[in-house]
Write a protein that holds these residues in place. Structure first.
Motif, mmCIF file in Angstrom:
data_model
loop_
_atom_site.group_PDB
_atom_site.id
_atom_site.type_symbol
_atom_site.label_atom_id
_atom_site.label_comp_id
_atom_site.label_asym_id
_atom_site.label_seq_id
_atom_site.Cartn_x
_atom_site.Cartn_y
_atom_site.Cartn_z
ATOM 1 N N ASN A 1 0.811 -2.657 15.118
ATOM 2 C CA ASN A 1 -0.605 -2.795 14.802
ATOM 3 C C ASN A 1 -0.768 -2.695 13.296
ATOM 4 O OD1 ASN A 1 -3.384 -2.713 14.532
ATOM 5 N ND2 ASN A 1 -3.604 -0.673 15.413
ATOM 6 N N PHE A 2 -1.089 -3.839 12.672
ATOM 7 C CA PHE A 2 -1.454 -3.786 11.259
ATOM 8 C C PHE A 2 -2.911 -3.335 11.225
ATOM 9 C CE2 PHE A 2 -2.585 -5.078 7.020
ATOM 10 C CZ PHE A 2 -1.422 -4.862 6.306
ATOM 11 N N THR A 3 -3.079 -2.012 11.124
ATOM 12 C CA THR A 3 -4.407 -1.422 11.246
ATOM 13 C C THR A 3 -5.204 -1.527 9.959
ATOM 14 O OG1 THR A 3 -5.558 0.570 12.040
ATOM 15 C CG2 THR A 3 -3.651 0.912 10.626
ATOM 16 N N SER A 4 -4.563 -2.070 8.910
ATOM 17 C CA SER A 4 -5.177 -2.324 7.600
ATOM 18 C C SER A 4 -5.472 -1.041 6.842
ATOM 19 C CB SER A 4 -6.441 -3.179 7.719
ATOM 20 O OG SER A 4 -6.131 -4.493 8.119
ATOM 21 N N VAL A 5 -6.316 -0.172 7.403
ATOM 22 C CA VAL A 5 -6.678 1.091 6.757
ATOM 23 C C VAL A 5 -6.283 2.235 7.683
ATOM 24 C CG1 VAL A 5 -8.582 2.464 5.814
ATOM 25 C CG2 VAL A 5 -8.580 -0.029 5.533
ATOM 26 N N TYR A 6 -5.811 3.340 7.100
ATOM 27 C CA TYR A 6 -5.347 4.474 7.895
ATOM 28 C C TYR A 6 -5.725 5.748 7.160
ATOM 29 C CZ TYR A 6 -2.201 6.757 11.276
ATOM 30 O OH TYR A 6 -1.681 7.493 12.312
ATOM 31 N N SER A 7 -6.261 6.726 7.894
ATOM 32 C CA SER A 7 -6.724 7.954 7.251
ATOM 33 C C SER A 7 -6.370 9.170 8.089
ATOM 34 C CB SER A 7 -8.242 7.894 7.040
ATOM 35 O OG SER A 7 -8.923 7.820 8.282
ATOM 36 N N TYR A 8 -6.220 10.303 7.426
ATOM 37 C CA TYR A 8 -5.970 11.572 8.103
ATOM 38 C C TYR A 8 -6.038 12.712 7.094
ATOM 39 C CZ TYR A 8 -1.231 10.931 6.197
ATOM 40 O OH TYR A 8 -0.165 10.731 5.348
#
Length: 399
Positions: free
Chosen positions: A268-275
């Motif tokens: 999954n190229f989720t484009s943006v990822y945060s945590y």
């Protein structure tokens, strides 16, 4: 760039169907996996508005807007996940059970001792939160986000995808036992493109909601409302074992189609990822662009092959690792013990440099899907021909 592989596969399946018999394979047509492909990933440009699911064996992709959902209701377990691609976060109001009574002024049953990063001097400060208004001041994901990793307090899901470490945690089995949560709906997707070679993927705040989630037999019951509302809506969400999760949009009041069936995607190229986590010793809410994860919930494994390491000294030349180049790598070179099945961030954004935006030529990835197919995969583009960010491309080969 799509090849004519699907047409070829259709023709091949027609031949197989014409020639097969129940004695040969029980009438089941086995379609071979794609052997080689170059794939343009439709992330959508410098605002990176899309999540793109990829099935390597068929070269099929599924493109969805990343702001189309906030909550994911897991099928295999009683868990709710947050949409990290739009920076959703959630905080439990411990001991508060009446969703309609919660608003900005609601006092917490117990004051919370939290930490925040002072972005002026990048030092950690202590903060005490006594009501909802004070809590939501530090709930949106960013460097100044509230939390305390040492004490196990975080308002995002764990970066690895571990379902035992979600922000919402255990789901109550009865309405009376379900605490209210405050949810930051994250950030809007901007419309104005970024400057050449850069990204612009976070816009205005999307606001705050309050929710309660509990189980009714094997179904989820979700109660939700805007934070300022004094009434709420309720919906029952049924698990579907064909999918990793069922997505729900608080903004649109409905279930939405997001990921394909769990067996129909690998990456999954989720484009943006945060945590909320640690970066260079700094603990804060972190956001990354150009991000890819793999489907750990359906047994997909990944590891990275590094062909060079930095030399000693600032201007030293890179040192070869002894690993073969992408073109030279063969099935005999695969080290299956290196495959990672419990951390979906192995690829992440590590395939590129951000400043300036460029590919890293010293690495590629080995992917093993749930059917046992093993691929080598390399990123071959980050920018468009006009140097706009958000146009990734991969090539991959079946080993």
């Amino acid at each position: 760039m799509k090849k004519n592989i699907l047409l070829q596969l259709f023709c091949l399946s027609f031949v197989l169907f014409s020639c097969s018999s129940d004695d040969d394979n029980g009438g089941v047509i086995q379609i071979p996996a794609v052997e080689s492909a170059v794939l343009d990933i439709e992330s959508g440009g410098s605002n990176e508005p899309n999540q793109v699911y990829i099935d390597l064996s068929t070269e099929e992709t599924t493109v969805v807007r990343r702001d189309s959902w906030e909550l994911g209701f897991v099928s295999a377990e009683n868990r709710v996940v947050l949409n990290s691609s739009i920076l959703v976060a959630a905080a439990k109001l411990e001991g508060i059970y009446d969703i309609d009574a919660v608003n900005n002024e609601t006092s917490l049953e117990n004051a919370m001792s939290l930490k925040t990063l002072n972005i002026d001097n990048f030092q950690t400060n202590e903060v005490k939160v006594t009501n909802v208004g004070e809590l939501i001041a530090g709930l949106p994901i960013g460097y100044a986000m509230y939390g305390d990793l040492e004490s196990g307090i975080y308002f995002t899901d764990n970066s690895t995808g571990d379902l035992d470490k979600t922000a919402i945690g255990d789901i109550a089995t009865a309405e009376a036992e379900a605490d209210v949560f405050v949810v930051s709906l994250g950030k809007e997707i901007p419309e104005d493109p970024a400057e050449q070679g850069s990204v612009k993927h976070t816009g205005d705040d999307r606001g705050f909601y309050k929710i309660k989630v509990f189980m009714d037999n094997n179904n989820y019951v979700l109660q939700y409302a805007a934070l300022s509302a004094d009434t709420h809506k309720e919906v029952v969400i049924t698990k579907d074992e064909a999918y990793n999760f069922t997505a729900f949009s608080l903004k649109k009041d409905k279930e939405v189609n997001v990921e394909p069936t769990r067996e129909s995607w690998d990456l999954n190229f989720t484009s943006v990822y945060s945590y909320y986590g640690s970066m260079g010793g700094m603990i804060a809410g972190l956001t990354y662009s150009d991000y890819m994860v793999h489907n750990i919930y359906n047994g997909v494994g990944v590891y990275m092959v590094l062909t060079e390491e930095p030399g000693e000294g600032e201007d030293a030349a890179p040192v070869p690792t002894g690993q073969p180049s992408y073109d030279e790598f063969s099935l005999q070179d695969v080290e299956e013990s290196q495959l990672v099945y419990d951390d979906r961030t192995v690829i992440g954004s590590g395939w590129r440099d951000a400043f300036p935006a460029s590919l890293k030529s010293d690495r590629y990835y080995i992917v093993k899907d749930a059917d046992g197919n093993i691929y080598k995969l390399q990123f071959t583009a980050l920018l468009s021909e006009s140097k706009e960010r958000g146009y990734p491309q991969i090539r991959y080969d079946l080993l």
